[in-house]
Write an enzyme that holds these catalytic residues in place. Sequence first.
Site, PDB file in Angstrom:
ATOM      1  N   THR A  28      22.227   5.169  -9.131  1.00 24.32           N
ATOM      2  CA  THR A  28      23.296   5.242  -7.727  1.00 24.32           C
ATOM      3  C   THR A  28      24.376   3.299  -7.610  1.00 24.32           C
ATOM      4  OG1 THR A  28      22.380   4.742  -6.329  1.00 24.32           O
ATOM      5  CG2 THR A  28      22.811   6.640  -6.601  1.00 24.32           C
TER       6      THR A  28
ATOM      7  N   LYS B 152      16.953  -0.847   7.150  1.00 26.51           N
ATOM      8  CA  LYS B 152      16.666   0.626   7.359  1.00 26.51           C
ATOM      9  C   LYS B 152      15.147   0.962   8.472  1.00 26.51           C
ATOM     10  CE  LYS B 152      19.115   2.318   4.005  1.00 26.51           C
ATOM     11  NZ  LYS B 152      19.728   2.798   4.131  1.00 26.51           N
TER      12      LYS B 152
ATOM     13  N   TYR C  90      18.588  -5.925   4.386  1.00 33.11           N
ATOM     14  CA  TYR C  90      17.935  -4.372   4.226  1.00 33.11           C
ATOM     15  C   TYR C  90      17.150  -3.593   4.603  1.00 33.11           C
ATOM     16  CZ  TYR C  90      17.378  -0.577   0.613  1.00 33.11           C
ATOM     17  OH  TYR C  90      17.956   0.895   0.299  1.00 33.11           O
TER      18      TYR C  90
END
Length: 331
Positions: A245, A212, A208
């Site tokens: 989220t 990014k 991840y």
Amino acid sequence: MWILSQILPVLKLYLTGLKVLLHQLLHRAFTCPVLPLQSGRVAIVTGGARGLGYEVARKLTSLGMHVIIASRDEEQGLAAVKRLRGERSTARVDFEFLDLASLDSVRRFVRRFEDRKLPLHALINNAGIMLVPEGQTEDGFELHFAVNYLGHVLLTRLLLSVMVRSGTEKTHSRIISICSAAHYTSRAHLQDLQDLLNRQCYSPHAAYSHSKLAQVLFTYHLQQELQSAGFPVTASAVDPGMVDTDLYRNLSTPTRLAQRLIARLLFRSPSQAAHTAVFAAASPELEGVGGCYLYEGNRVQSSEASYSVELQTRLWRNTCSLLGLPESLLA
């Protein structure tokens, strides 16, 4: 060695998360100033069916912009369109299917968009995944690298000609990539694309973070290419902070429970976090200004590695090779 490769990415990512939470505890969320109406302008928001993407789409439609929600979840996408039209009868918003894990799906999305003969003034590369189990896409790429980075690169490059035609000297088209503070934890000594593909000693946390960092490296190099070509298009990155989220749904059960409790107190809501992205997409203050890393409405420094011209160039070349794209935007 294997243990370190698994533990260090976790520690780095959570330490960075704690720093972000501390900042959010001590500072109010950025509120976007009143922006001019965007009537006649068109935006695409990937991952716009829910969460942060939905709130970005919602705020852009309230400014009069025609927004296309791009998502792989058709049911949620159509529901989002219905909800936005219900809130504002004049809202111009549509749904188009897009699966960023499939390069073929990206190409088909672009063809459908081009068939509509619409301009494109803002591309919000928002969709993303985090901490998913190890896996590959149909094209053979690691999932984080494919969805967070590679699919968006292809989408951006294929839509670029439309954005160039849509921009003017006074009103540039804008490419906004929703990034993450996780990029600060990615290794600064990446030697080649293999590190970003993360084939060996797989760690979802490292994968991840690498994806990014790749986003930021690409954004900076793209801005340089756009500027050199004299195109009326800018590219910038937006860090929304830690947002409440479904992005955290792949956390372990105990961590997920803790995250839910902390989120109520310290996380930004999707509506709060959307302000900086909308500011980046529509503010007159950023007209013709690219190559920014924006956090809470301000230009801040991204990681030291992200400014490496060598890394930017190597990633650009390798990515173009993987996607079968020319390195030059003018080709």
